[in-house]
Design a protein around this motif. Sequence first.
Motif, PDB file in Angstrom:
ATOM      1  N   GLU A 172      32.764  41.987  41.001  1.00 29.22           N
ATOM      2  CA  GLU A 172      32.550  40.447  41.042  1.00 29.22           C
ATOM      3  C   GLU A 172      32.699  40.033  42.557  1.00 29.22           C
ATOM      4  O   GLU A 172      32.673  38.639  42.707  1.00 29.22           O
ATOM      5  CB  GLU A 172      33.370  39.837  40.189  1.00 29.22           C
ATOM      6  N   ASP A 213      35.731  39.613  44.011  1.00 24.14           N
ATOM      7  CA  ASP A 213      36.730  38.501  43.943  1.00 24.14           C
ATOM      8  C   ASP A 213      37.924  38.924  44.806  1.00 24.14           C
ATOM      9  O   ASP A 213      38.933  39.422  44.670  1.00 24.14           O
ATOM     10  CB  ASP A 213      37.285  38.372  42.300  1.00 24.14           C
ATOM     11  N   ALA A 258      37.067  43.158  39.614  1.00 19.70           N
ATOM     12  CA  ALA A 258      37.234  42.288  40.610  1.00 19.70           C
ATOM     13  C   ALA A 258      36.357  42.822  41.912  1.00 19.70           C
ATOM     14  O   ALA A 258      35.729  42.013  42.638  1.00 19.70           O
ATOM     15  CB  ALA A 258      38.625  42.237  41.245  1.00 19.70           C
ATOM     16  N   ARG A 294      39.839  37.114  46.631  1.00 13.39           N
ATOM     17  CA  ARG A 294      41.012  36.382  46.631  1.00 13.39           C
ATOM     18  C   ARG A 294      42.207  37.113  45.514  1.00 13.39           C
ATOM     19  O   ARG A 294      43.398  37.503  45.919  1.00 13.39           O
ATOM     20  CB  ARG A 294      41.030  34.786  46.230  1.00 13.39           C
ATOM     21  N   TRP A 295      41.483  37.384  44.435  1.00 14.15           N
ATOM     22  CA  TRP A 295      42.190  37.921  43.510  1.00 14.15           C
ATOM     23  C   TRP A 295      42.831  39.422  43.729  1.00 14.15           C
ATOM     24  O   TRP A 295      44.070  39.720  43.414  1.00 14.15           O
ATOM     25  CB  TRP A 295      41.477  38.004  42.082  1.00 14.15           C
TER      26      TRP A 295
END
Length: 458
Positions: free
Chosen positions: A29, A31, A26, A33-34
Amino acid sequence: MTDQSSQSQAETQKADAALVRDIADAVAERDIRWLARTLRRMHPADAADALETLPYDEFEEAVELLGEDLPSEILIELRDSYREGAVEMLPDQAVAQALDELDSDDATTILEDLEEDRRERILEDLAPVDRAELERSLAYEEETAGRLMQTEFVAVPEFWSVGETIDHARGLGAELPETFYEIYVVDPAHRLLGIVPLAALLRQPRDVKLEDIMHDPTTTLTPDLDQEDVAFQFQKYSLASAPVTDHANRLVGMITVDDMVDVIQEEHSEDLLALSNVSSADASDTVFETVKARVPWLAVNLLTAFIASAIISVFEGAIEQLVALAILMPVVVALGGNAGSQGLAVAVRAIATRELDGASARRTILREVLAALINGLIIGAGVGLITVFWFNDLRLGIVIAAAMLATFLWAGLSGILVPLTLKRLGADPAVASSVFVLTLTDVMAFFTFLGLASLVLL
């Protein structure tokens, strides 16, 4: 049952490893939010562990990526070096948000990690009341009760009833401490009169007056009390929390057991590492920082090693004439050093737990001397017999047995007297004792063994 437990533990470790890989992915990438959602679902301590498992550069990237989305509860659970790195990476607004969400004691910990100019800049953005409380906490010396205490607590007058107190606590809303175990009863000048445990409060009818159920404090702490002394009070009286009062007995804060667990662990780790003359090495430490922390003590040990070598050089002629002395020297030194280390470990622990105060110190010294005498007789006799059979020399066996007894007695005395003396002089026994004890033991071992051998055998 054991197989099931091992299987469950293995499955948990696999799940943790998979989670760390997912977090790393994550971060790679980006990410946000995750990552933020996953960390918030976890217990703050588990989330902190997961982040610390990442390589340090990935940890910094994760913190920078999350910014204000990094939960403040996770921030305070990070180890010191990781927390300091995280605070440095976060923008001022995120740090200010964390200070606003955390209890005052945790907020003070965050502020300690900041450079002074940045600290002042962030404090200016806080509400005046919050800023005043934090500045007051920072005014106390580090590692004292004043730095550990939180200023959120429930204090009420003695003439209130149980019902009024409960209603008051419910009405505090966000000002109610997240964790507390006691209600403090104070007079109009905010001086502490008594304590009502929550368990006792909830067992009473609503119309019972607090003055009828309150009890005197088991112990009260002052803001300038050292954190080791605070931890000792918590351990001695099995406290869940304790009030902190100033010198006029005005209530200024409280300390809870969760903070004491951290202090006890920290002090224990420091003493354990200090006995080996090293400091902790976190994943964030560079090679230079690690070497810088250890080289000074290695230099001291180098000096003490040459002192022992100087003793050996005095008996150079005896060693040349009797090679067996060179073979047996390491035996005397190794066993003597081990005996000294055992006594030292017991003494440092006893000092930390206040077991060497007053008359107990004399009893402990006598006990260690008698134990050293018996151990010296047993080990000395064993080494002497082995030496007789090995070298077929009764006099050499008697010499090494006598040297072993003298070394054990000296090691036992040094192990207890050196840390006690250092404590009397105001030094930390855990930090400085091992160098002195091992040096004194080595010198005594070489001197007695080689000296007796020169007198008896040559």
